[in-house]
Design an enzyme around this catalytic site. Structure first.
Site, PDB file in Angstrom:
ATOM      1  N   ASP A 101      -2.957  -7.428   8.078  1.00  0.00           N
ATOM      2  CA  ASP A 101      -1.906  -7.087   7.112  1.00  0.00           C
ATOM      3  C   ASP A 101      -0.630  -7.921   7.301  1.00  0.00           C
ATOM      4  OD1 ASP A 101      -3.677  -5.085   6.354  1.00  0.00           O
ATOM      5  OD2 ASP A 101      -2.709  -3.588   7.630  1.00  0.00           O
ATOM      6  N   MET A 105      -6.444  -5.904   0.668  1.00  0.00           N
ATOM      7  CA  MET A 105      -5.919  -4.991   1.691  1.00  0.00           C
ATOM      8  C   MET A 105      -4.437  -5.273   1.951  1.00  0.00           C
ATOM      9  SD  MET A 105      -8.843  -4.590   4.572  1.00  0.00           S
ATOM     10  CE  MET A 105     -10.183  -3.419   4.369  1.00  0.00           C
ATOM     11  N   GLN A 158     -12.682  -9.015   3.665  1.00  0.00           N
ATOM     12  CA  GLN A 158     -11.496  -9.762   4.116  1.00  0.00           C
ATOM     13  C   GLN A 158     -11.354  -9.792   5.638  1.00  0.00           C
ATOM     14  OE1 GLN A 158      -7.992  -8.489   1.252  1.00  0.00           O
ATOM     15  NE2 GLN A 158      -9.650  -7.020   1.190  1.00  0.00           N
TER      16      GLN A 158
END
Ligand code: F6P
Length: 341
Positions: free
Chosen positions: A127, A169, A273
């Site tokens: 992230d 995400m 991902q």
């Protein structure tokens, strides 16, 4: 020294390169010995160990996942807690622990360090939302995978003259969406930091469509339309009490179709991902962080994690990483938004 290592939380491409960087530096340069704990804090609480010598880390930098396994286990729950962890560390004659993980892992590591356990941290998250480090390994790979997927969505979108919505995400930040969306030339990028109206979104979609383009909308899983109270979550909470996000793409696709009349499809990229081979950038960053974690252990920098500042690897207290999320700044969004529609 004898050093324990664990990987905890969601996996990120590059975890194995960190492990290799640390073990090779520790064994060949400093004569340290290593023990791996299986599946994150769970292995530490349950004393479930794996051998971790030079042999085990041979050639693993290019492998996705983690050879140690991971889980989202809270070390203070169940049989866990400071006494149990000290007991397992003592039974294994460990002088230090290297915890590789994201926000939840580092928060637990901080609590344990405050209680006297000797821990250094290595930040990890696709992230890229940890404030104390410029980039986390795994992010570059996730952006690369998402960009490639969007390039593919664009060709099928073009063929059918459809609007394609790609959900990526990122939890509560929009870094993956911003970077992959820019790379793929998306017509709209929706991120949690910027509430957007359906009206504005459809304006961008129609503007692209009217020029003969098949609109590509990238939406981060944590995005909220200005008409929503919270990010879309339909899978309850994780072990640290955080909502599991996902599904916003499927929510907004029919709204776009209804309002614009353009046939619209949504694709959630999900765990694709996080899988597979790490990019060269992530391998290098992860290897350097692993090597630096050994320097931190040698200097007994308990309660600190290694981090990237510019091109340098530095040490920062856990607290700095936990204070606040690294969100997408307004100017980065404004810059990207100039090309929307
Ligand atoms: O924090 C990394 C991440 O991939 C987030 O982007 C996502 O919301 C979450 O983990 C998914 O978690 P899990 O793998 O537990 O479903």
């Amino acid at each position: 020294m004898r050093i324990g290592m664990l990987t905890s939380g969601g996996d990120a491409p590059g975890l194995n390169a960190v492990i290799r960087g640390a073990v090779l530096t520790g064994t060949t340069v400093h004569g340290h010995e290593f023990v791996g704990f299986k599946d994150g804090w769970k292995g530490l609480v349950e004393d479930d160990i794996l051998p971790l010598s030079r042999h085990e880390v041979k050639g693993i930098s290019k492998q996705g996942g983690t050879i140690l396994g991971t889980s989202r286990t809270n070390p203070f729950e169940g049989r866990g807690g400071v006494d149990r962890i000290n007991e397992v560390m003592a039974d294994n004659r460990l002088d230090a622990l290297i915890a590789i993980g994201g926000e939840g892992t580092l928060a637990a590591a901080k609590r344990l360090t405050d209680a006297g356990v000797s821990i250094v941290g290595v930040p990890k998250t696709v992230d890229n939302d940890l404030d104390a480090t410029d980039y986390t390994f795994g992010f570059d790979t996730a952006v690369g995978i998402a960009t490639e997927a969007m390039d593919r969505l664009r060709t099928t979108g073009d063929a059918h003259n459809r609007c394609m919505v790609a959900e990526v995400m990122g939890r509560h930040v929009g870094w993956i969406a911003l970077h992959s969306g820019m790379a793929a030339g998306a017509h709209a990028i929706l991120i949690p930091e910027q509430r957007t109206s359906l009206e504005q979104l459809c304006e961008w979609v129609l503007s692209a469509y009217d020029r003969g383009r098949a609109p590509l909308v990238v939406v981060a899983e944590g995005f909220t339309l200005d008409s929503m109270d919270d990010p879309h979550s339909e899978r309850g909470l994780d072990a640290f009490g955080r909502p599991r996000l996902g599904g916003i793409g499927e929510q907004i696709a029919p709204l776009i179709e209804e309002r614009t009349g353009i046939e619209t499809r949504a694709t959630t990229l999900g765990h694709i991902q996080r899988g597979g081979t790490p990019s060269a950038f992530d391998r290098v960053l992860a290897t350097r962080l692993g090597m630096a974690s050994i320097r931190a252990v040698n200097e007994r920098l308990w309660g600190q994690m290694v981090a990237l500042r510019g091109t340098e690897i530095v040490h920062v207290p856990f607290q700095e990483a936990l204070g606040k999320l690294k969100t997408v700044p307004q100017d980065r969004y404004d810059e990207a938004a100039l090309l929307f529609g």
